[in-house]
Design an enzyme around this catalytic site. Structure first.
Site, short mmCIF file in Angstrom:
data_model
loop_
_atom_site.label_atom_id
_atom_site.label_comp_id
_atom_site.label_asym_id
_atom_site.label_seq_id
_atom_site.Cartn_x
_atom_site.Cartn_y
_atom_site.Cartn_z
CE1 TYR A 1 65.93 36.94 66.80
CE2 TYR A 1 63.95 38.31 66.58
CZ TYR A 1 64.94 37.31 66.03
OH TYR A 1 64.28 36.72 65.01
CG PHE B 1 55.97 39.13 72.56
CD1 PHE B 1 55.16 39.10 73.37
CD2 PHE B 1 56.56 39.84 71.58
CE1 PHE B 1 54.13 40.12 73.03
CE2 PHE B 1 55.57 40.59 71.01
CZ PHE B 1 54.72 40.79 71.81
CB CYS B 2 62.70 37.33 74.43
SG CYS B 2 62.81 36.69 72.67
CB CYS C 1 62.69 40.17 71.58
SG CYS C 1 60.94 39.31 71.44
#
Length: 293
Positions: free
Chosen positions: A23, A28-29, A26
């Site tokens: 995503y 973390f992404c 996001c």
């Protein structure tokens, strides 16, 4: 000389094929993208529909990011910090295949206080290097300890300040979901409902998160304190925590904070903290790395 002053490992063209399932908004992404971009690693992006998630139906692991890597045989890497540690190890060490390196990060099933089963990776902040490689990358042990400490801090504390801040008020929640829907993968009707119902839901969820993480009444203050703590840790005499170039902690913190760009929380952070000079240096160094690919 510090860890990241030494060199940026390069791979022969086409030797590592990467596909990132994500995503866009996001944190973390975003961490993984910052790492890949800085290291000049080309990768394809598959934007995942956050409602249906059909793009990752091939995976029993149902979170993002997921990185599919092919360095001779296809391999799935889960968890942003595992992805970063494993790929960084692969760039530095030529002793093991990527598959062997990933096996050094075994998932361990644990149960949360709410009774939910989750996978944890106990050694995900370690680079799997031999003594000679470790000395080359981390001339003194304190450099490695510092990097691991702040990578963990980004995951365990900083990332939990994002949602309560970007969904702090109904107006901010709506602006955040407008951004999420524009940048994400939604159908027209799906996007409409996601924007308005999602904004309402996340406004209330953010209040629960605020309580869970014991945040102050004004969650901005927690954000300001956190980023100023980071700036203090970097110090006045280093461009980055990694010295003249970012290390994995720099990339993690930058990746997390970047998802707020364009939102009120980001603008407030830039005005009310000392983060801006470091943040601008991070932007510049990553842009240069991307331009060089």
């Amino acid at each position: 000389m510090e860890a990241s002053d030494l060199f940026l490992p390069q791979l022969p063209a086409g030797s590592l094929q990467l596909t990132l399932y994500q995503y866009k908004t996001c944190p973390f992404c975003s961490k993984v993208r910052a790492f890949l971009d800085y290291h000049g690693l080309p990768y394809e992006i598959v934007e995942v529909n956050p409602i249906m998630r059909k793009e990752i139906k091939f995976s029993s692991y149902r979170k993002v990011p997921i990185l599919l890597a092919n360095a001779g045989s296809p391999l799935q890497l889960n968890d942003s910090s595992v992805i970063i540690s494993a790929i960084k190890t692969y760039l530095i060490s030529k002793r093991n295949t990527l598959e062997e390196i990933v096996s050094f990060y075994p998932p361990m099933k644990t149960v949360t206080e709410q009774g939910k089963e989750v996978f944890e990776y106990g050694n995900k902040y370690w680079l799997m290097l031999d003594e000679k490689e470790t000395k080359r990358i981390y001339p003194v042990n304190e450099v490695r300890v510092e990097e691991m400490k702040w990578r963990k801090w980004a995951d365990d504390w900083l990332v939990h300040l994002i949602s309560p801040n970007v969904y702090r008020t109904p107006r901010e929640a709506l602006a955040s979901f407008d951004y999420i829907v524009r940048e994400g993968k939604f159908g027209t009707v799906e996007g409409f409902f996601a924007k308005y119902l999602g904004a309402v839901a996340m406004f209330f969820i953010s209040k629960r998160l605020k309580k869970r993480h014991h945040l102050q009444d004004d969650v901005r203050e927690d954000l300001y304190e956190a980023v100023n703590e980071w700036v203090k840790a970097v110090g006045k005499h280093r461009l980055f925590m990694g010295g003249n170039q970012p290390n994995l902690a720099d990339l993690a913190v930058y990746g997390v904070l970047r998802v707020m760009e364009g939102l009120e929380a980001f603008d407030d952070m830039m005005v009310h903290t000392k983060i801006q000079p470091w943040y601008q240096r991070m932007e510049e160094v990553i842009q240069r790395a991307e331009a060089a690919v």
